[in-house]
Design a protein around this motif. Structure first.
Motif, short mmCIF file in Angstrom:
data_model
loop_
_atom_site.label_atom_id
_atom_site.label_comp_id
_atom_site.label_asym_id
_atom_site.label_seq_id
_atom_site.Cartn_x
_atom_site.Cartn_y
_atom_site.Cartn_z
N ILE A 95 30.58 79.34 69.52
CA ILE A 95 31.84 78.65 69.80
C ILE A 95 32.95 79.48 69.17
N THR A 96 33.87 79.98 69.99
CA THR A 96 34.83 80.96 69.54
C THR A 96 35.88 80.36 68.62
N GLU A 97 36.65 81.24 68.01
CA GLU A 97 37.73 80.80 67.13
C GLU A 97 38.80 80.02 67.89
N HIS A 98 38.81 80.16 69.20
CA HIS A 98 39.76 79.42 70.03
C HIS A 98 39.18 78.11 70.53
N CYS A 99 38.03 77.75 70.00
CA CYS A 99 37.39 76.47 70.32
C CYS A 99 37.06 76.33 71.80
N THR A 100 36.63 77.43 72.40
CA THR A 100 36.16 77.38 73.77
C THR A 100 34.78 78.03 73.83
N GLN A 106 33.09 80.33 83.52
CA GLN A 106 34.27 79.51 83.19
C GLN A 106 34.31 79.26 81.69
N ASP A 107 35.53 79.08 81.19
CA ASP A 107 35.73 78.71 79.79
C ASP A 107 35.98 77.22 79.69
N TYR A 108 35.39 76.59 78.70
CA TYR A 108 35.54 75.15 78.51
C TYR A 108 36.05 74.87 77.10
N SER A 109 36.99 73.98 77.03
CA SER A 109 37.58 73.60 75.76
C SER A 109 36.65 72.65 75.01
N LEU A 110 36.40 72.98 73.77
CA LEU A 110 35.58 72.11 72.92
C LEU A 110 36.28 70.78 72.69
N THR A 111 37.60 70.82 72.57
CA THR A 111 38.36 69.58 72.38
C THR A 111 38.22 68.66 73.58
N GLU A 112 38.28 69.22 74.79
CA GLU A 112 38.07 68.42 75.99
C GLU A 112 36.67 67.81 76.00
N MET A 113 35.71 68.59 75.60
CA MET A 113 34.33 68.12 75.64
C MET A 113 34.10 66.93 74.70
N LEU A 114 34.65 67.00 73.50
CA LEU A 114 34.39 65.97 72.49
C LEU A 114 35.47 64.90 72.41
N GLY A 115 36.62 65.15 73.00
CA GLY A 115 37.61 64.08 73.10
C GLY A 115 38.83 64.19 72.23
N ASN A 116 38.75 64.93 71.11
CA ASN A 116 39.95 65.11 70.29
C ASN A 116 39.78 66.31 69.35
N PRO A 117 40.88 66.86 68.83
CA PRO A 117 40.81 68.06 67.98
C PRO A 117 40.04 67.85 66.68
N HIS A 118 40.11 66.66 66.11
CA HIS A 118 39.43 66.40 64.84
C HIS A 118 37.92 66.55 65.00
N ARG A 119 37.38 65.99 66.07
CA ARG A 119 35.94 66.11 66.31
C ARG A 119 35.56 67.57 66.57
N ALA A 120 36.42 68.28 67.28
CA ALA A 120 36.12 69.65 67.64
C ALA A 120 36.19 70.60 66.45
N GLU A 121 37.04 70.30 65.47
CA GLU A 121 37.30 71.21 64.35
C GLU A 121 36.02 71.62 63.63
N LYS A 122 35.12 70.65 63.38
CA LYS A 122 33.93 70.95 62.58
C LYS A 122 32.97 71.90 63.28
N TYR A 123 33.12 72.06 64.61
CA TYR A 123 32.18 72.90 65.34
C TYR A 123 32.70 74.32 65.58
N LYS A 124 33.87 74.63 65.07
CA LYS A 124 34.40 75.99 65.20
C LYS A 124 33.43 77.00 64.58
N LEU A 232 25.82 70.98 70.52
CA LEU A 232 26.86 71.66 69.76
C LEU A 232 26.51 71.57 68.28
N PHE A 233 26.52 72.70 67.59
CA PHE A 233 26.12 72.75 66.19
C PHE A 233 27.24 73.33 65.33
N GLU A 234 27.35 72.82 64.11
CA GLU A 234 28.28 73.40 63.15
C GLU A 234 27.86 74.83 62.79
#
Length: 261
Positions: A95-100, A106-124, A232-234
């Protein structure tokens, strides 16, 4: 031709009305007449089925079948990560530094996948694994690790194709599909999320596990129509087996990696 027709019954279509009709037929007792042919076309192993073929009253019932008690062996090592599904491990990456992350061109946003930036942050800087289930596969989902469930939530109100063609040509299908996410805290205090992505035009994910604690290999849910699972893993959470090179066929309980200390 027959295989394409049967696949449409399971993966449905981009037309909502057609999907409704296909879904209705698949769940009806009339669909039982094609069960034997379906098994033959997709080379499904009848010896693994919980019941004899003639006891499945519809194509839907056959599709969501259970397996015999010892049909799958869960790797016993306490640190092993196992495949949560029978399917194709289609892609794995960082999972890239840009959270995709990149899936089928295709590129997919981690934030879109999990629903909000807070949830996505831990998986960067973590790891993603994508598993695709075809009509031939057993469609129940199990847990890859023992742990404590710390979150369950649903996202999305539309579904689009999740088969290989849909991933390649669709417009961000994974970020738009109805999906159920389960987040689990492991023994090393790290987290992983198991994202269950439904088929097009129908919310086809059915949870079966309601407790907080979950043991490796426990059933979590099942799909009633075509499907994809994303893990998705930390960062610094897992180490994949060297033999795991996507794409590769996997089965429930097969060791695909290990948890890091």
């Amino acid at each position: 031709m027959k295989k394409a027709i049967y696949q449409s019954l399971i993966e449905l279509s981009s037309n909502r009305i057609n999907s409704f009709l296909l879904k209705s037929f698949t769940k009806s007792k009339m669909s039982k007449v094609i069960n034997k042919s379906f098994v033959k076309v997709f080379n499904i192993d009848e010896t693994e089925m919980e019941k004899p073929l003639h006891q499945y009253s519809s194509l839907q019932e056959l599709f969501i079948r259970n397996l015999k008690e010892h049909a799958r062996t869960i790797d016993p090592h306490p640190n092993s990560m196992v495949s949560p599904v029978d399917g194709i491990l289609a892609d794995v990456g960082k999972i890239t530094e840009h959270c995709t992350f990149h899936v089928k061109s295709q590129d997919y946003s981690l934030t879109e996948m999990l629903g909000n930036p807070h949830r996505a942050e831990k998986y960067k800087e973590g790891t993603y694994i994508i598993l695709y289930l075809s009509p031939s596969h057993y469609h129940r989902i199990h847990t890859p690790f023992t742990g404590t469930i710390v979150g369950r939530w649903a996202l999305g109100n539309k579904s689009y194709p999740v088969n290989e063609l849909g991933l390649r040509l669709g417009k961000k299908p994974l970020s738009r599909n109805y999906r159920l996410i389960t987040e689990v805290k492991m023994s090393n205090n790290k987290h992983y999320s198991l994202v269950k992505v439904g088929a097009m035009n129908v919310n086809s994910i059915h949870p079966t596990h309601t407790k907080t604690e979950i043991i490796k290999g426990d059933e979590m849910a099942y799909f009633t129509f075509g499907s994809t699972v994303i893990l998705l893993f930390e960062k610094d959470t897992i180490q994949l087996e060297e033999k795991i090179k996507a794409p590769i066929d996997v089965k429930v309980g097969m060791k695909i990696g290990s948890i890091t200390k």
